[in-house]
Motif scaffolding. Structure first.
Motif, mmCIF file in Angstrom:
data_model
loop_
_atom_site.group_PDB
_atom_site.id
_atom_site.type_symbol
_atom_site.label_atom_id
_atom_site.label_comp_id
_atom_site.label_asym_id
_atom_site.label_seq_id
_atom_site.Cartn_x
_atom_site.Cartn_y
_atom_site.Cartn_z
ATOM 1 N N TYR A 17 0.837 -1.198 0.000
ATOM 2 C CA TYR A 17 0.000 0.000 0.000
ATOM 3 C C TYR A 17 0.874 1.250 0.000
ATOM 4 O O TYR A 17 1.796 1.346 0.805
ATOM 5 N N PRO A 18 0.577 2.213 -0.863
ATOM 6 C CA PRO A 18 1.412 3.419 -0.921
ATOM 7 C C PRO A 18 1.286 4.310 0.317
ATOM 8 O O PRO A 18 2.168 5.112 0.592
ATOM 9 N N ASP A 19 0.222 4.147 1.079
ATOM 10 C CA ASP A 19 0.012 5.003 2.243
ATOM 11 C C ASP A 19 0.310 4.302 3.570
ATOM 12 O O ASP A 19 -0.072 4.775 4.637
ATOM 13 N N CYS A 20 1.009 3.153 3.508
ATOM 14 C CA CYS A 20 1.393 2.407 4.705
ATOM 15 C C CYS A 20 2.855 1.994 4.601
ATOM 16 O O CYS A 20 3.333 1.681 3.519
#
Length: 132
Positions: free
Chosen positions: A119-122
């Motif tokens: 995931y790009p946001d994790c």
């Protein structure tokens, strides 16, 4: 100062109660995942192994022959994933856990694995197994 000259000077309440070997964030390429785009495309998996040892398994002297061989963590984890694919992180974590738990001198164990590129946001998504 010779450390041997300090023997017996450490108060009982400051003596080590645990002994731990760490392998932290070992980046291992693993063919893992069940989505079509994952199959056959190895991904980075970070493996952290925290191994608590019995006192007798933790070297009391500066001698390689009596040390717990933690190089095996890297080599055996690499051997475990070589030529094998996993659908689930849970299965990989269990296999690594079993590999380490079966080793002589292990008193406690925590294995965590994570996939940092999902995931790009994790930072990562993963699982952990522990004897605690």
């Amino acid at each position: 100062m010779d450390p041997a000259s300090l023997d017996g000077l450490v108060p009982d309440h400051l003596l080590p109660r645990t002994r731990r070997i760490l392998l932290r964030d070992f980046a291992v390429p693993v063919d893992i995942g069940f989505h079509d785009f994952e199959v056959g495309n190895p991904q980075r998996v970070f493996v952290t192994a925290e191994v608590w040892l019995e006192e007798a398994a933790f070297a009391a002297e500066d001698k390689v022959a009596i040390a717990w061989d933690y190089d095996f963590l890297r080599t055996e984890i690499l051997a475990l994933v070589a030529g094998r694919r996993y659908n689930l992180q849970e299965t990989l974590a269990r296999d690594i856990y079993t590999l380490v738990a079966a080793r002589a001198g292990v008193k406690g164990l925590r294995i965590s694995i994570s996939k940092p590129d999902v995931y790009p946001d994790c930072a990562a998504v993963g699982v952990e197994l522990s004897s605690f």
